[in-house]
Structure formats: structure tokens, C-alpha cells
Design a protein around this motif. Structure first.
Motif, PDB file in Angstrom:
ATOM      1  N   ILE A   4       0.845  -1.188   0.000  1.00 58.57           N
ATOM      2  CA  ILE A   4       0.000   0.000   0.000  1.00 58.57           C
ATOM      3  C   ILE A   4       0.880   1.238   0.000  1.00 58.57           C
ATOM      4  CG2 ILE A   4      -1.735   1.319   1.267  1.00 58.57           C
ATOM      5  CD1 ILE A   4      -2.740  -1.330   2.406  1.00 58.57           C
ATOM      6  N   VAL A   5       0.785   2.025  -1.022  1.00 55.85           N
ATOM      7  CA  VAL A   5       1.496   3.293  -1.094  1.00 55.85           C
ATOM      8  C   VAL A   5       0.448   4.371  -1.340  1.00 55.85           C
ATOM      9  CG1 VAL A   5       3.241   4.628  -2.309  1.00 55.85           C
ATOM     10  CG2 VAL A   5       3.560   2.176  -1.994  1.00 55.85           C
ATOM     11  N   PHE A   6       0.503   5.430  -0.550  1.00 54.10           N
ATOM     12  CA  PHE A   6      -0.467   6.511  -0.692  1.00 54.10           C
ATOM     13  C   PHE A   6      -0.004   7.448  -1.811  1.00 54.10           C
ATOM     14  CE2 PHE A   6      -1.213   6.041   4.155  1.00 54.10           C
ATOM     15  CZ  PHE A   6      -2.027   4.951   3.926  1.00 54.10           C
ATOM     16  N   ASP A   7      -0.458   7.202  -3.037  1.00 53.07           N
ATOM     17  CA  ASP A   7      -0.046   8.067  -4.143  1.00 53.07           C
ATOM     18  C   ASP A   7      -1.135   9.056  -4.541  1.00 53.07           C
ATOM     19  OD1 ASP A   7      -1.751   6.248  -5.244  1.00 53.07           O
ATOM     20  OD2 ASP A   7      -0.355   5.475  -6.733  1.00 53.07           O
ATOM     21  N   LYS A   8      -2.277   8.991  -3.852  1.00 54.05           N
ATOM     22  CA  LYS A   8      -3.327   9.986  -4.046  1.00 54.05           C
ATOM     23  C   LYS A   8      -3.669  10.577  -2.687  1.00 54.05           C
ATOM     24  CE  LYS A   8      -5.399   7.657  -8.038  1.00 54.05           C
ATOM     25  NZ  LYS A   8      -6.627   7.025  -8.573  1.00 54.05           N
ATOM     26  N   GLY A 174       7.412  12.657  12.794  1.00 53.81           N
ATOM     27  CA  GLY A 174       8.343  12.974  11.719  1.00 53.81           C
ATOM     28  C   GLY A 174       7.839  12.416  10.403  1.00 53.81           C
ATOM     29  N   PHE A 175       7.210  11.248  10.455  1.00 50.55           N
ATOM     30  CA  PHE A 175       6.570  10.705   9.262  1.00 50.55           C
ATOM     31  C   PHE A 175       5.322  11.508   8.935  1.00 50.55           C
ATOM     32  CE2 PHE A 175       7.892   5.909   9.250  1.00 50.55           C
ATOM     33  CZ  PHE A 175       9.180   6.274   8.881  1.00 50.55           C
ATOM     34  N   ASP A 176       5.111  11.806   7.655  1.00 56.28           N
ATOM     35  CA  ASP A 176       3.810  12.314   7.238  1.00 56.28           C
ATOM     36  C   ASP A 176       2.963  11.145   6.755  1.00 56.28           C
ATOM     37  OD1 ASP A 176       4.538  11.720   4.570  1.00 56.28           O
ATOM     38  OD2 ASP A 176       5.171  13.778   4.166  1.00 56.28           O
ATOM     39  N   ALA A 177       1.757  11.419   6.306  1.00 62.37           N
ATOM     40  CA  ALA A 177       0.850  10.328   5.937  1.00 62.37           C
ATOM     41  C   ALA A 177       1.377   9.534   4.750  1.00 62.37           C
ATOM     42  CB  ALA A 177      -0.538  10.894   5.627  1.00 62.37           C
ATOM     43  N   ASP A 179       4.550   9.085   4.091  1.00 62.42           N
ATOM     44  CA  ASP A 179       5.633   8.267   4.650  1.00 62.42           C
ATOM     45  C   ASP A 179       5.073   7.023   5.324  1.00 62.42           C
ATOM     46  OD1 ASP A 179       7.587  10.162   3.916  1.00 62.42           O
ATOM     47  OD2 ASP A 179       7.307  11.271   5.788  1.00 62.42           O
ATOM     48  N   TYR A 180       3.940   7.182   6.003  1.00 63.65           N
ATOM     49  CA  TYR A 180       3.314   6.026   6.648  1.00 63.65           C
ATOM     50  C   TYR A 180       3.040   4.934   5.618  1.00 63.65           C
ATOM     51  CZ  TYR A 180       0.083   3.199   9.378  1.00 63.65           C
ATOM     52  OH  TYR A 180      -0.522   2.150  10.029  1.00 63.65           O
ATOM     53  N   GLY A 181       2.445   5.302   4.495  1.00 62.27           N
ATOM     54  CA  GLY A 181       2.146   4.333   3.462  1.00 62.27           C
ATOM     55  C   GLY A 181       3.390   3.716   2.846  1.00 62.27           C
ATOM     56  N   ASN A 182       4.476   4.463   2.845  1.00 59.01           N
ATOM     57  CA  ASN A 182       5.716   3.973   2.253  1.00 59.01           C
ATOM     58  C   ASN A 182       6.557   3.138   3.214  1.00 59.01           C
ATOM     59  OD1 ASN A 182       5.622   5.053  -0.419  1.00 59.01           O
ATOM     60  ND2 ASN A 182       6.032   7.084   0.417  1.00 59.01           N
ATOM     61  N   TYR A 183       6.582   3.525   4.503  1.00 59.52           N
ATOM     62  CA  TYR A 183       7.609   3.002   5.393  1.00 59.52           C
ATOM     63  C   TYR A 183       7.115   2.291   6.654  1.00 59.52           C
ATOM     64  CZ  TYR A 183      10.209   6.381   2.554  1.00 59.52           C
ATOM     65  OH  TYR A 183      10.728   7.092   1.502  1.00 59.52           O
ATOM     66  N   ALA A 184       5.827   2.405   7.005  1.00 59.58           N
ATOM     67  CA  ALA A 184       5.342   1.724   8.198  1.00 59.58           C
ATOM     68  C   ALA A 184       5.391   0.213   7.987  1.00 59.58           C
ATOM     69  CB  ALA A 184       3.925   2.162   8.525  1.00 59.58           C
TER      70      ALA A 184
END
Length: 605
Positions: A4-8, A174-177, A179-184
Motif C-alpha cells: 500500500i502506497v499513498f499516491d493519491k 516525523g513521518f507524514d501520511a 511516509d506512513y504508506g511507504n515506510y510503516a
């Protein structure tokens, strides 16, 4: 495994729906009341005459308001509050009102002793924990039953809760939303690390004795990638022999290194070479990565300057210098002990490390600071080579996992093993508790043995052995006079005599077994008295096998009637920027009375 990556923009908030938000607020409120009450920050009032069986009704008045919380609960061993989440209500002037975890923290701010300077960050951490919880409860995750058959990384990325004691345990400030989708870890998004060439005058490489820098690069990057990186340096007119290659978390490069280390980038002390070719998954510790392209390759752990659960998650270049030597010594020490060797207990060595020093921060700031820990990395062994056919790995955190439907993994795991609960538990205790007891009593050696720091090796879903990781920063020898090799001396620490045994009572009994016992009892798998009887028997069996240590068993008595209650949330609430000083962890501990020892009744007569 979902990616899951938040691209929108809408995706970043798609899981923030009313029903999910209400659910995760209820669950976090249950945990907050339970853990704050366990630490005696809150004192719910028993409603006499109400309840059924072991369950009773309680009220928790809101200070200074005509409002209260009501719930059903039972008190288990170690003053563990088993609260029925469905029963939890908030009444204002006698009428039901919405459950709101953020409002709860504000209502009880004074009792929780949260200072004005700490409050904004703590509210941020609670918000972030709720945000992550809503995501995890809203995804199409694996059920507890499915996890009994899932692969290592599917289990790792399916965990719901984080640390069982801390209320704000997924802050990740420090993470934005995006970043959450990319790195959590729970987003399970494969990432590629960014590789940097760093000048040898600014960085230091260290490794175990039989691993060279070139061998590490050959094994972790391969000839093709190394050649491509060498061409980049040559195209800049730079001599590759003057540089070390090290990985960085993408977030760290874009948010910290490219800016805070801009002078070194401009002067070509740091050269960005771009993304590596291998894909990785973030582990529960969030700054450690498992190689999914080539799983036999090592874990990579990187500095990550986000605030999470009481610490900025950097890596000290000074600690990195000694990390491989410490790991090598502990591995040899453990392997050389007959009991530990026979038990199978082992560690995953952190075999190499690189630390880069920013001389501006070094010269400008005398004290220890996260600004000095922004750029380091280490490599840790993979556990996969330890597996024989038919065996599997699971993070020990999974023993406390409860899925989105409220079903616990541990009872399902036991049920799938073919063993009864007591037999399974004996095997687990032999794999986990026995080596910890021996390390403590025979070697004065303690680890930080919480669920995320251990991997269980299983066969037919029965524990065979425990594999310890995260060694260099989270282990110690509780003897300041211990004779240790050069480079390993920092392991020897001075801890007040009365606090030494808390490395077992707090870290194992209160922070792990308290929850395992509650899950087994709550699910009807094994009554809590039988659980603690098995723990006691494991201790007695170990002590009987080591009569030469009788004096230490008496000196550090695991069957004492009570032990000091050490409070983790009090630590975080007191200083959510740096809970403890790793160089002297005992000085900052917070205590609140004592806990009755649940194995005391089973002491040898």
C-alpha cells in the motif's frame, strides 16, 4: 502480502472512517485505563455488589467534571486489568457520550503528570497511534488462524499492537501520511535503500574479525552494483578507494541528510549514488529492514530521526564503532556455554557497521544529542540459514497478537501444534526463559528480551529455540568489574543491587508473561494459575540443574513475595523525547510500590 502506497491525497485518510475510528478509540481507551491503572496513575473504583464471577463493575471519575467512565473488568496476576472493551462507557451528567482517547488524556492530564511542554507531543503520539490502529483494523489482514500458516514476513507485517505496555506506542513523529504508506511495517510496502559514498576521513567502518569491508560489499551488493557505483564516483573525478559505501533510509536522506549534512554533500564528503537494486521490508522496529529480494542477505538497520516511544531513533557512530566486537564476543560467550549451546539459544550478530560524524554538530554541541546520531548503519545476520526443512520463524511479538476480529494468535498457534497447552508452554519456556535465567545467573548478562527483539524458531508450530537480536544497544553485563576484551568494556555497567533482578521481573514477568498469561486465561486455553505454575516449574528445573549457583539464586530471589513495580508509561509521560540515558539506564527508572510475585506460592519447600 499487501503493498500500500499513498499516491493519491485521499488514500492517506481512506481508513479514517467513523466506525473504525470509534473502534480504535475504544480499544486504545481500554489499554490506557488498564496500563495507567497497572502503574497506579489511575485508581478505578469498585462498584460493590455489581458484577458476575471474577468480573466486577468499576467507575473512573473524571477530575473536576460531572463525568465518569464505567466498565467491567477483572484483576489478574501482577495487577493486570482485563477490561471488557464492549462494556466501556463514558457518562456525562448521567448520559452516554462518545469515547475519545485524546479527550481522555486531556481529562486525566493532572493525574498522569503530563507537563505542558510534553503534552503537545504526547497528543501527537496518541493521534498517530490511533491513525495507525485505524489503518491496521481497516485493512484486509490475515486472521489469527491464517497466521499460524503464514511465512515469516507476513507475520512480521501483520502485527497490530506494538509494545504491550506503552499506550502511545506508534508515534513515529516525523513521518507524514505518505511516509506512513511507504515506510510503516504494517503497510508492507517494499522499499529500496539509498546508497551513499562517504569519505573515509569522516566515517569509520568496523566489523567482526572474519568479515572484511570488501567481502561485505560483495555479498550485500554484488559485482554489477559495485561497478555501477564505482563508475559514478569516477565520473565525478573521485577516487573510489577514498570512500566507504553505506545505506540510508530514504526518509533520512530526503528529510535529514541532504539538508543537515549539506556542507558535506557540497564538499563531496557524501556522494549520493541512488537506490540499490534489492527490495526490503521494514520490520517492527521500523528502522530495520529485511531483504525480500535475496532473503539470505543480511538485515540492514539505519538511523531514522523520527520520535517513537520515548526516543529519537538514531544510531550513534560511537556505538557503531564497537558494535561488531560486542556482538562477536557475546556470540562466542553464548556458544561456549554448554547449557546455552544445548538449549539452542543464539543471537543474530550485528556483523558490521559504519558511522559518519558531522563535525559541525560535534564541535557545536558538547552533550549527547540526537543530532549526533543521524547517519549510521549496521548489518545483522539473517535467521534464515538457521532453518532446517519443515521449520519456520515468527517474531515473538506474535504471541501477544490479537487480530482485527479480536481473536488471539497464541491459542490458535497452540491448537495447530498438536500439543496441549501445558506441553506447548513448557517447550516455549525452555526455549525462552531458561536461557535468560542462565545468562543472568551464570554470566550477569541481560538482554532487552521483549517480543520484537526475539525470533522464535518453530517446528510444527512448537518452539525449538529463541533467537535474540538487537544486541549492542540493548544488552549489558551487570558487573562493573567484569574483565572484558578491548572494545567491549561498555557492556559492563553498574546497577544498584536491588534493581538487578528487575531485568527478569520487569522485562520478562511484567512486560511479557503478564500478557501471555492473560491471553491464555481469557481465551480459555489455560487458567492463569496453571500458567504461572509452569513458569515457576521452569525456574525450579533450571535451579535444580545448576546447584553451583545456589548462592546467586538466594541473592536474586525469583520466588520473593513481591518485587518493585517499574513503570514504563511514567517514563514516557515524564520525558517523551528521551525516556532514559542508555549509558546509565537505571538512573531514570520510575517506580510505584510493589507487585505480588505470581510464582512465589510455588517456591521449593
Amino acid at each position: 502480502m499487501n503493498t500500500i502506497v499513498f499516491d493519491k491525497p485521499q488514500q492517506a485518510a481512506a481508513h479514517l472512517q467513523p466506525a473504525l475510528w470509534a473502534k480504535v478509540n475504544r480499544l486504545l481507551l481500554r489499554k490506557a485505563i488498564a496500563e495507567f491503572s497497572h502503574e497506579l496513575l489511575l485508581q478505578p473504583q469498585l462498584l460493590v455488589g455489581e458484577g458476575e464471577g471474577d468480573w466486577s463493575d468499576y467507575r473512573l471519575p473524571v477530575p473536576g467534571r460531572d463525568a465518569e467512565y464505567r466498565f467491567r473488568a477483572r484483576l489478574l496476576a501482577l495487577e493486570h486489568w482485563d477490561i471488557d472493551a464492549a462494556s466501556l462507557r463514558r457518562l456525562e451528567a448521567g448520559a452516554d457520550s462518545a469515547l475519545d482517547a485524546l479527550a481522555f488524556i486531556i481529562e486525566f492530564k493532572a493525574l498522569l503528570n503530563i507537563g505542558d511542554d510534553m503534552m503537545p507531543v504526547y497528543l501527537d503520539e496518541i493521534s498517530s497511534t490511533l491513525y495507525g490502529s485505524a489503518f491496521k483494523h481497516g485493512r484486509a489482514g490475515l486472521s489469527a488462524d491464517e497466521l499460524t500458516r503464514a511465512d515469516f514476513q507476513s507475520v512480521e507485517t501483520s502485527m497490530m499492537e506494538g509494545h504491550p505496555c506503552f499506550v502511545a506506542n506508534n508515534g513515529r513523529i516525523g513521518f507524514d501520511a505518505a511516509d506512513y504508506g511507504n515506510y510503516a511495517p504494517e503497510a508492507a510496502s517494499p522499499i529500496r535503500l539509498i546508497w551513499l559514498a562517504v569519505h573515509r576521513s569522516k566515517a569509520t567502518f568496523s566489523s567482526i574479525s572474519d568479515l572484511s569491508y570488501q567481502q561485505l560489499l560483495d555479498e550485500e551488493l554484488g559485482a554489477e552494483t559495485l561497478a555501477a557505483f564505482a563508475r559514478q564516483l569516477a565520473a565525478r573525478g573521485l577516487n573510489g578507494d577514498d570512500y566507504l559505501l553505506m545505506p540510508a533510509h530514504p526518509w533520512q536522506w530526503f528529510n535529514k541528510l541532504a539538508q543537515c549534512f549539506a556542507a558535506d554533500v557540497a564538499q563531496q564528503n557524501i556522494v549520493c549514488l541512488g537506490y540499490g537494486s534489492d527490495a526490503y521490508l521494514a520490520q517492527q522496529s521500523i528502522r530495520t529492514f529485511f531483504n525480500i529480494s535475496q532473503p539470505g542477505r543480511r538485515y540492514v538497520k539505519t538511523a531514522l530521526s523520527i520520535l517513537n516511544m520515548g526516543f529519537m531513533r538514531g544510531l550513534s557512530p560511537y556505538y557503531m564503532l564497537a558494535t561488531p566486537a560486542i556482538n562477536e564476543w557475546i556470540k562466542n560467550h553464548v556458544a561456549g556455554d554448554p547449557l546455552l549451546a544445548a538449549n539452542g539459544f543464539t543471537i543474530l550478530r550485528e556483523v558490521a557497521a559504519i558511522g559518519f560524524r558531522n563535525h559541525y554538530y560535534e564541535q557545536g554541541i558538547a552533550r549527547d544529542t540526537p543530532y549526533k546520531k543521524m547517519f549510521s548503519a549496521l548489518w545483522r545476520e539473517s535467521p534464515l540459514p538457521l532453518l532446517a526443512p519443515g521449520q519456520r520463524l515468527m517474531t515473538m511479538a506474535s504471541l501477544l497478537h490479537v487480530d482485527a476480529d479480536g481473536k488471539a494468535l497464541l491459542p490458535a498457534l497452540i491448537g495447530s501444534s498438536g500439543l496441549d497447552a501445558q506441553s506447548w508452554l513448557r517447550r516455549y519456556l525452555a526455549a525462552y526463559l531458561t536461557p535468560l535465567l542462565h545468562c543472568f545467573y551464570a554470566h550477569d548478562l541481560v538482554f532487552m528480551p521483549h517480543g520484537e527483539n526475539l525470533i522464535l524458531q518453530l517446528e510444527n508450530n512448537v518452539p525449538l529455540r529463541a533467537i535474540m537480536k538487537d544486541i549492542a544497544e540493548e544488552c549489558a553485563i551487570l558487573n562493573p568489574d567484569a574483565v572484558l576484551p578491548a572494545g567491549v568494556q561498555r557492556l559492563a555497567v553498574e546497577v544498584p543491587e536491588e534493581l538487578k533482578i528487575l531485568s527478569l521481573f520487569t522485562d520478562v514477568f511484567d512486560c511479557i508473561f503478564r500478557f501471555i498469561g492473560a491471553i491464555l486465561d481469557h481465551s480459555g486455553t489455560l487458567p492463569q494459575r496453571d500458567f504461572w505454575r509452569e513458569v515457576a516449574q521452569c525456574v525450579l528445573d533450571y535451579q535444580a540443574s545448576q546447584p553451583q549457583l545456589a548462592a546467586k539464586f538466594a541473592r536474586y530471589d525469583l520466588f520473593a513475595p513481591a518485587f518493585t513495580r517499574s513503570c514504563l508509561n511514567r517514563l514516557q509521560l515524564g520525558n517523551n523525547q528521551q525516556m532514559i540515558d542508555l549509558a546509565d539506564p537505571a538512573k531514570n527508572l520510575k517506580f510505584a510500590g510493589t507487585l505480588q510475585n505470581p510464582i512465589a506460592p510455588y517456591a521449593a519447600r
